[in-house]
Design an enzyme around this catalytic site. Structure first.
Site, PDB file in Angstrom:
ATOM      1  N   CYS A  64       0.645  -1.084   0.035  1.00  0.00           N
ATOM      2  CA  CYS A  64       0.061   0.113   0.013  1.00  0.00           C
ATOM      3  C   CYS A  64       1.050   1.204   0.039  1.00  0.00           C
ATOM      4  O   CYS A  64       0.521   2.275  -0.658  1.00  0.00           O
ATOM      5  CB  CYS A  64      -0.888  -0.062   1.239  1.00  0.00           C
ATOM      6  SG  CYS A  64      -1.691  -1.444   1.472  1.00  0.00           S
ATOM      7  N   ARG A 100     -12.693  -0.533  -2.035  1.00  0.00           N
ATOM      8  CA  ARG A 100     -11.728   0.198  -2.395  1.00  0.00           C
ATOM      9  C   ARG A 100     -10.403  -0.643  -1.904  1.00  0.00           C
ATOM     10  O   ARG A 100      -9.341  -0.914  -2.633  1.00  0.00           O
ATOM     11  CB  ARG A 100     -11.690   1.408  -1.439  1.00  0.00           C
ATOM     12  CG  ARG A 100     -10.529   2.396  -1.418  1.00  0.00           C
ATOM     13  CD  ARG A 100     -10.655   2.936  -2.994  1.00  0.00           C
ATOM     14  NE  ARG A 100      -9.703   2.178  -3.683  1.00  0.00           N
ATOM     15  CZ  ARG A 100      -9.417   2.456  -5.156  1.00  0.00           C
ATOM     16  NH1 ARG A 100     -10.200   3.322  -5.686  1.00  0.00           N
ATOM     17  NH2 ARG A 100      -8.664   1.742  -5.846  1.00  0.00           N
ATOM     18  N   CYS A 134      -7.671  -2.156  -4.383  1.00  0.00           N
ATOM     19  CA  CYS A 134      -6.395  -1.669  -4.423  1.00  0.00           C
ATOM     20  C   CYS A 134      -5.373  -2.826  -4.427  1.00  0.00           C
ATOM     21  O   CYS A 134      -4.292  -2.765  -4.685  1.00  0.00           O
ATOM     22  CB  CYS A 134      -5.992  -0.693  -3.207  1.00  0.00           C
ATOM     23  SG  CYS A 134      -6.285   0.952  -3.606  1.00  0.00           S
ATOM     24  N   HIS A 156       0.625   5.045  -1.463  1.00  0.00           N
ATOM     25  CA  HIS A 156       0.183   6.112  -0.464  1.00  0.00           C
ATOM     26  C   HIS A 156       0.968   6.373   0.702  1.00  0.00           C
ATOM     27  O   HIS A 156       0.336   6.568   1.694  1.00  0.00           O
ATOM     28  CB  HIS A 156      -1.205   5.374   0.176  1.00  0.00           C
ATOM     29  CG  HIS A 156      -2.371   4.829  -1.093  1.00  0.00           C
ATOM     30  ND1 HIS A 156      -2.838   5.907  -1.807  1.00  0.00           N
ATOM     31  CD2 HIS A 156      -2.485   3.708  -1.469  1.00  0.00           C
ATOM     32  CE1 HIS A 156      -3.555   5.220  -2.540  1.00  0.00           C
ATOM     33  NE2 HIS A 156      -3.642   3.979  -2.452  1.00  0.00           N
TER      34      HIS A 156
END
Lengths: 269, 211
Positions: free
Chosen positions: A178, A226, A230, A182
């Protein structure tokens, strides 16, 4: 409010990818404008209404409604409940997020078979997901409430720490985690802005705007969706709905958004 | 490894002790890491080409999965990762490093490949534009990586630059430990021929990247 007319305009503006690529930032700005214009006419209303009906409907072999379900603030209390999730639930001695708790209430309280409950976790165009509808209704009841996820119970702290490890876990053919997409501010993929989910302001903005009506999909999408999608982009296998991994990751994201004013269901690209 | 085998039960005991003494039980970082790995192993389902083995980590990924509290990797650990990855670079047997930049541009634009819903029989794309600016006419580019506009014009096309560029695409961590860029050759995302085409996209004077 002529939702359909505005929506047709918005869908038209987004549908053509080439137009988007060429006009670049201009289109993005236009979409922002129409997003604002739509704020008081979000099609998410339709999911909220369906969710409220599902919440109140008497169902299952035990013939009870979900109004007996305790989302953390007492049975049936929906107002502000989502802003404090995930949380520790003493009755199961576990940390649960909204979806995990709903699965628990549907199977244990209403007595519905687990397989049936989990048959459609995400909507697919022609069929809506009960979870996305319920999420729309329940989250809307936290609009204007500040995110206040606790970490007093050791299991809440544990979930957060595990979620953090999962967020930073690199793997798969692309070595992605992630954090690849991000953990830095001001970055984007193609033209899509990427929130830095380790930054307070970005994390608040991102978390408090899900669920969202996705114009490009014509669907209301939950935070669960979401995460699922992702992980697909991350080239990982398929995340199991309402799993411990999902709860831990949600705990990490929700807690990072503490203090942000909840403002969903929103409307997004 | 001992910590890898820590059971749910022993963690629960640790936590229960913490509760009884009304202080938070100390659980070490590596225990959380092992526990997270266990959760993921149970909570993902293999689908299509994406098996559970994708959750496993080689030495680089294990060392690079760092939280802000962990801080950056030490200089010596970074150097070790670069050395190990560099040693496994594989250059083309025919010695040719430059392919066709037109094909390279197509590969750089394509984002398909390796997702659980992708058809594994189709060649993967590289999705360079997701992270980099390359040809100036493509306005839809990302910013996770640096701009590569005019890459060949700025660096030249010497054999050394060709080798660096091929090596960088084959395995960026041969030069930069913990790079966010995928190891396209090393991890088998792209074929050798595809990487040659991308090297041409970056270096060929006729490529739009250098116009």
């Amino acid at each position: 409010m002529k939702i359909s007319a505005l929506l047709a305009f918005l869908v038209g503006a987004v549908a053509s990818n080439t137009v988007l690529a060429q006009a670049g930032a201009d289109s993005v700005r236009q979409i922002e404008k129409y997003r604002d214009a739509l704020m008081d006419g979000n099609p998410a209303d339709l999911w909220e209404a369906r969710g409220e009906e599902l919440w109140k409907r008497v169902r299952g072999p035990r013939a009870v409604s979900l109004e007996h379900c305790d989302l953390g603030k007492g049975p049936g209390v929906v107002k502000g409940a989502y802003a404090e999730l995930p949380r520790y639930f003493a009755d199961v001695d576990k940390v649960m997020d909204l979806e995990t708790r709903l699965v628990y209430c549907m199977t244990v309280l209403q007595g519905l078979p687990r397989g049936e409950v989990l048959r459609r976790t995400f909507g697919d165009g022609s069929n809506r997901s009960d979870f996305e509808s319920l999420a729309a209704f329940i989250t809307a009841e936290s609009k204007g409430v500040k995110m206040a996820v606790g970490m007093n119970h050791p299991k809440e702290k544990e979930a957060f720490k595990l979620g953090e490890k999962i967020f930073f876990h690199r793997g798969g053919p692309h070595d992605f985690s992630c954090a690849t997409c991000h953990s830095e501010s001001g970055k984007r993929i193609r033209l899509q802005d990427l929130p830095n989910l380790t930054d307070e302001k970005d994390a608040q903005r991102a978390y408090t705007t899900w669920p969202a009506y996705r114009v490009s999909q014509g669907e209301l999408r939950s935070m669960q969706w979401r995460l699922y999608d992702c992980f697909r982009q991350q080239r990982f296998p398929e995340l199991t709905f309402a799993s411990d991994t999902s709860v831990a990751l949600t705990m990490f994201l929700a807690r990072n958004a503490n203090g942000g004013v909840f403002n969903a269901p929103a409307i997004k690209r | 490894m001992k910590i890898m085998s820590i059971s749910n039960k022993s963690l629960d005991v640790l936590l229960a002790v913490g509760l009884l003494t009304s202080c938070v039980a100390f659980v070490s970082d590596s225990e959380y890491r092992a526990q997270a790995m266990k959760l993921m192993g149970a909570d993902f389902k293999a689908r299509g080409q994406a098996g559970l083995d994708r959750l496993n980590q080689d030495e680089a990924n294990a060392a690079c999965s760092r939280t802000p509290a962990d801080g950056p990797l030490s200089k010596s650990a970074s150097a070790a990762i670069e050395k190990a990855n560099f040693a496994r670079l594989k250059y083309p047997a025919d010695g040719k490093l430059l392919g066709d930049w037109r094909e390279g541009e197509r590969i750089a634009q394509s984002g398909v490949g390796k997702q659980f819903n992708d058809d594994p029989s189709r060649p993967a794309g590289a999705n360079c534009y997701a992270c980099h600016q390359l040809a100036p006419k493509e306005l839809s580019f990302g910013t996770i990586g640096p701009s590569l506009l005019g890459f060949g014009k700025l660096r030249g096309t010497s054999r050394a630059i060709q080798e660096y560029t091929f090596g960088k695409l084959y395995n960026p961590q041969a030069y930069t430990a913990c790079s966010n860029m995928p190891r396209f050759g090393h991890n088998g995302i792209l074929t050798e021929a595809q990487i040659k085409d991308l090297v041409a996209l970056l270096l060929d004077p006729e490529s739009p990247v250098n116009k």
